[in-house]
Design an enzyme around this catalytic site. Structure first.
Site, PDB file in Angstrom:
ATOM      1  N   THR A 167       0.834  -1.196   0.000  1.00 42.72           N
ATOM      2  CA  THR A 167       0.000   0.000   0.000  1.00 42.72           C
ATOM      3  C   THR A 167       0.875   1.255   0.000  1.00 42.72           C
ATOM      4  OG1 THR A 167      -1.675  -1.166   1.265  1.00 42.72           O
ATOM      5  CG2 THR A 167      -1.653   1.221   1.500  1.00 42.72           C
ATOM      6  N   ARG A 195     -13.834  -7.683  -1.470  1.00 43.83           N
ATOM      7  CA  ARG A 195     -13.225  -7.429  -0.157  1.00 43.83           C
ATOM      8  C   ARG A 195     -12.794  -5.957  -0.065  1.00 43.83           C
ATOM      9  NH1 ARG A 195      -7.813  -5.631   1.542  1.00 43.83           N
ATOM     10  NH2 ARG A 195      -7.339  -6.586   3.534  1.00 43.83           N
ATOM     11  N   VAL A 196     -13.136  -5.335   1.038  1.00 41.26           N
ATOM     12  CA  VAL A 196     -12.691  -3.960   1.292  1.00 41.26           C
ATOM     13  C   VAL A 196     -11.776  -3.994   2.506  1.00 41.26           C
ATOM     14  CG1 VAL A 196     -13.425  -1.630   1.918  1.00 41.26           C
ATOM     15  CG2 VAL A 196     -14.782  -2.971   0.294  1.00 41.26           C
TER      16      VAL A 196
HETATM   17  N1  GLY Z   1      -3.609  -2.387   3.977  1.00 44.07           N
HETATM   18  C1  GLY Z   1      -4.075  -2.789   2.734  1.00 44.07           C
HETATM   19  C2  GLY Z   1      -5.096  -3.810   2.766  1.00 44.07           C
HETATM   20  O1  GLY Z   1      -5.067  -4.703   3.614  1.00 44.07           O
HETATM   21  O2  GLY Z   1      -5.969  -3.780   1.958  1.00 44.07           O
END
Ligand code: GLY
Length: 306
Positions: A167, A195-196
């Site tokens: 990320t 998925r979020v």
């Molecule tokens: N931190 C990024 C995710 O798990 O989507």
């Protein structure tokens, strides 16, 4: 006010032979964002520009270069937050957009909502005239290799989480003392469709409040969400802790309470900053007072002129 920007390219485990490449993008992004701040640009302009640059860089897990979901598709999450007003904008599970972070900013500025998801986010992008990009152009050979490898039942899932920068995110303070954050991701490799993660959730993937500071987080989304990592750090800063102390305390809590590892970049409104992580590595860069700091491993703080 002395402007500052701090950028991260994700927490995780990056092999030594990929270490150099992980510095390059975050240093470039920090330099570009710092130049915006120095010429009077807003903290929001600076963080969005930094993150958009990292989304365009296939090395990182955001925009082009995002990891793939279980169906082999790219679904991305992004968040911006403006410390002046606590206004925020986010997109989740969005597809075929080159820069989800710019779309998140449009959600903040052009709608009365905080987050748009999946097809609704794509529809909004079309309404705003954001060009649709072919899915194939966003997928790197590396992302496809990891996806295929992870589908193999004999593969150790941890092996597939290594070797890839994660990320991306940025926090900044501008000449007027305003703070902002921006975070963007492709999420976790082979995640379920729809998925979020933590990234687009206010208080998890980021938070910005002129009264306290700004945070952008990276790491395993589900554990970050359990402790609302970004807001937890600002809570500790409200209690008088420095950005470094607050990050240390919140990341230690996440490790102890839910066995989660991650990393954060943090600023307070006076320009005190921190880049802190409990994972093995996190690529980061910070620009302030014409100096560029950067590192990847614990204890590293290389410095060179901006
Ligand atoms: N931190 C990024 C995710 O798990 O989507």
């Amino acid at each position: 006010m002395l402007p500052v920007v701090v950028v991260h390219g994700g927490a995780g485990h990056i092999p030594k032979d990929r270490a150099e490449i992980s510095y390059v993008g975050v240093k470039e992004a920090a330099r570009a964002a710092y130049s915006i701040l120095r010429s009077g640009g807003s903290a929001m302009d600076a963080v969005v520009e930094a993150v958009a640059m990292l989304e365009n860089n296939p090395v990182y897990n955001a925009g082009r270069g995002s990891v793939l979901n279980v169906k082999g598709e790219v679904e991305m999450d992004a968040l911006v937050m403006d410390g002046r007003t606590l206004a925020s904008g986010a997109v989740s599970a969005v597809r075929r957009v080159a820069n989800p972070i710019r779309l998140a900013r449009l959600v903040m500025e052009k709608t009365s909502h905080l987050c748009l998801t999946a097809e609704g986010a794509s529809q909004f992008a079309r309404t705003m005239g954001v060009p649709e990009v072919p899915e194939e152009s966003m997928i790197t050979d590396y992302a496809r290799m990891r996806w295929k490898k992870n589908l193999d039942p004999d593969t150790n899932p941890m092996e597939c989480q290594t070797g890839k920068m994660g990320t991306v995110g940025a926090v900044a303070v501008d000449l007027e003392g305003n703070v902002a954050c921006a975070t963007s991701t492709g999420g976790m490799t082979n995640k379920m469709e729809g998925r979020v993660g933590d990234t687009p959730c206010v208080g998890c993937g980021g938070y910005a409040d002129n009264h306290i500071g700004a945070v952008s987080s990276t790491g395993h989304g589900e554990t970050i969400m359990k402790v609302t990592l970004s807001r937890l750090i600002l809570f500790h800063m409200e209690q008088g802790k420095s950005p470094e102390e607050a990050s240390d305390e919140a990341l230690a809590y996440m490790k102890e309470r839910v066995h989660g590892l991650g990393g954060v970049v943090v600023v307070d409104p006076k320009g005190v900053w921190s880049a802190h992580f409990s994972s093995l590595q996190m690529s980061w860069a910070a620009a302030q007072q014409e100096q560029l700091h950067y590192g990847l491993y614990h204890g590293e703080d290389f410095t060179e002129p901006v």
